[in-house]
Design an enzyme around this catalytic site. Structure first.
Site, mmCIF file in Angstrom:
data_model
loop_
_atom_site.group_PDB
_atom_site.id
_atom_site.type_symbol
_atom_site.label_atom_id
_atom_site.label_comp_id
_atom_site.label_asym_id
_atom_site.label_seq_id
_atom_site.Cartn_x
_atom_site.Cartn_y
_atom_site.Cartn_z
ATOM 1 N N LYS A 5 13.294 8.473 39.104
ATOM 2 C CA LYS A 5 13.296 7.024 38.893
ATOM 3 C C LYS A 5 13.764 6.634 37.502
ATOM 4 C CE LYS A 5 10.222 3.644 40.296
ATOM 5 N NZ LYS A 5 8.880 3.138 40.445
ATOM 6 N N PHE A 6 13.409 7.478 36.530
ATOM 7 C CA PHE A 6 13.840 7.178 35.167
ATOM 8 C C PHE A 6 15.243 7.717 34.899
ATOM 9 C CE2 PHE A 6 14.139 8.942 30.780
ATOM 10 C CZ PHE A 6 14.426 7.741 30.159
ATOM 11 N N SER A 146 1.322 11.580 33.357
ATOM 12 C CA SER A 146 1.710 10.969 34.651
ATOM 13 C C SER A 146 1.550 9.457 34.665
ATOM 14 C CB SER A 146 0.913 11.578 35.812
ATOM 15 O OG SER A 146 1.094 12.965 35.810
ATOM 16 N N LEU A 149 4.641 7.469 30.429
ATOM 17 C CA LEU A 149 4.761 7.274 28.985
ATOM 18 C C LEU A 149 6.002 8.017 28.451
ATOM 19 C CD1 LEU A 149 3.005 5.661 27.117
ATOM 20 C CD2 LEU A 149 1.677 7.705 26.596
ATOM 21 N N LEU A 403 14.892 24.999 18.236
ATOM 22 C CA LEU A 403 13.654 25.619 17.748
ATOM 23 C C LEU A 403 12.493 25.357 18.686
ATOM 24 C CD1 LEU A 403 14.085 24.606 14.024
ATOM 25 C CD2 LEU A 403 14.545 26.838 15.022
#
Ligand SMILES: CC(C)(COP(=O)(O)OP(=O)(O)OC[C@H]1O[C@@H](n2cnc3c(N)ncnc32)[C@H](O)[C@@H]1OP(=O)(O)O)[C@@H](O)C(=O)NCCC(=O)NCCS
Length: 403
Positions: A5-6, A146, A149, A403
């Protein structure tokens, strides 16, 4: 793979998309007034906070967050434990922007509960050079997972990167999202057999005993090559060697002298070997000759979860240089001696650069994890990582070490 969705809203290639006709950006650079000026909204009770990595107290807050909530292995038995000193070094390379160190705090008590960072990097991919942001250390407190964020963190750091006139990024992740440009596999060279057996990192294979395993993995006490730690006078020849050698690979960092000094020299710490801790910091060989080869490694401890006997697993990461397999093998064979002298428990490597050719002979074993490389807002066809791509042998495309 889910709907993403993102990621389906971001300028990244779709999963399954074929190779591009030409390398280049997906969306054009924004003009300053096209860049969003105000920060993205956070859920109620949380606020943005630029983390000042020059302030030891704030770096300690990032350390506390990561050491309790950052990357764990599949079995949740190890968690990376980047030290405060390491984070301070990794997040402040030449030309760094403090605005790219993005934190989220609980408004009421100011506790740091999420973090994402970027540092500038110049990348050359298949002949095209551009400035990008190297995104790393995204972390959300376990209790806040979840809740979408992570996309807000990514959008906010992207906005901060856009505000500096940079429109590309490079990042790596264990998970598959749209769309990896290279997939590399982790390999591990056991150094401290008993400890790695104790914590279940490795096991005694059938028709082998612990004693035999220790014997097989024993490395010489002293290097066979005339190796010595890098010094200031090596910066120029080393930068030259690095640039020439890296031409072998399709995707490489372009480093100024200042970058070389920072990446390969400045992280050595101070004092004499053994002063802080057995084996750390090397004695120097006064007879220096022309620089013909070099390798570098860095130390990355992990917290051992659920073991009373061992608390920290010390791992190194390696990059290699050299022209022929035999030369590389000798060189990295010497790196093993130095890693062992520095009391590292295991040396990790990825299937990138020329590593594939030497991993087996040097007794690196395949790990269970892969590392996916990603580019934001840049299209290029797949780079050879764990497998060959066209005529390019496994590993031989990727020269960027994160890193
Ligand atoms: C990685 C982490 C920040 C994601 O947070 P989360 O609460 O699990 O995920 P959220 O619900 O907020 O967001 C999910 C979205 O973020 C994306 N996402 C999750 N982890 C990601 C990562 N490492 N890189 C890029 N995107 C990521 C997901 O793909 C999903 O987007 P999609 O629906 O388009 O696929 C969190 O799991 C974490 O801190 N893990 C431990 C540290 C870690 O693994 N860091 C990543 C190192 S590469």
């Amino acid at each position: 793979m889910g709907a993403h969705k993102f990621w389906s809203t971001q300028p990244v290639p779709k999963l399954g998309e074929g190779p591009p006709l030409e390398d280049g950006y997906i969306e054009p650079p924004k003009t300053p007034d096209e860049v969003r000026q105000d920060s993205y909204p956070l859920p109620e009770d949380f606020e943005w906070s630029m983390v000042d990595i020059s302030d030891p107290n704030q770096t300690k807050e990032v350390y506390d967050l990561l050491s309790a909530h950052y990357v764990e292995d599949d079995l949740a038995s190890l968690r990376f434990q980047y030290t405060s000193e390491f984070l301070q070094w990794a997040l402040k390379p030449p030309g760094y922007h403090k605005e790219w160190h993005v934190g989220v705090r609980v408004s009421s008590n100011k506790k740091l509960v999420a973090f994402i960072s970027g540092v500038p990097i110049t990348i050359q991919i298949r002949g095209k050079v551009f400035t990008a942001s190297e995104i790393n250390y995204i972390c959300v407190h376990k209790k806040l997972r979840s809740r979408r964020l992570a996309p807000v963190l990514i959008k906010e750091v992207t906005r901060q990167v856009h505000l500096k006139g940079v429109f590309q990024a490079i990042y790596t992740a264990g998970i598959v999202i749209p769309t990896p440009i290279a997939v590399c596999q982790y390999f591990h060279r056991t150094l401290n057999v008993s400890k790695l057996l104790d914590i279940g990192f490795t096991y005694v294979p059938r028709n082998m005993t612990t004693a035999k395993m220790i014997r097989i993995h024993k490395v010489p006490d002293t290097p066979t090559l005339d190796v010595r730690p890098m010094e200031e006078k090596d910066v120029v020849p080393l930068a030259d060697l690095f640039t020439r050698y890296m031409r072998r690979f399709d995707m490489v960092p372009v480093m100024s002298l200042e970058d070389v000094r920072y990446q390969f020299l400045s992280g050595q710490g101070t004092g004499k070997i053994g002063e802080e801790r057995e084996g750390r910091r090397l004695g120097q060989n006064p007879q220096s000759h022309k620089i013909t080869d070099f390798f570098s490694m860095y130390c990355l401890p992990s917290t051992i979860l659920g073991s009373l006997k061992h608390k920290i697993l010390d791992a190194g990461g390696a990059e290699e240089d050299g022209r022929l397999k035999a030369r590389l093998q000798t060189l990295i064979g010497n790196a093993l001696v130095i890693a062992n002298q520095a009391k590292l428990d295991v040396l990790n490597a990825l299937t990138l650069m020329d590593n594939v050719a030497i991993l087996e002979d040097l007794k690196f074993g395949p790990g269970s994890a892969c590392l996916n490389f990603y580019l934001y807002n840049w299209r290029t066809s797949k780079l050879a990582g764990v497998t060959d791509e066209g005529d390019v042998k496994a590993g031989r495309s990727v020269g960027v070490v994160m890193l």
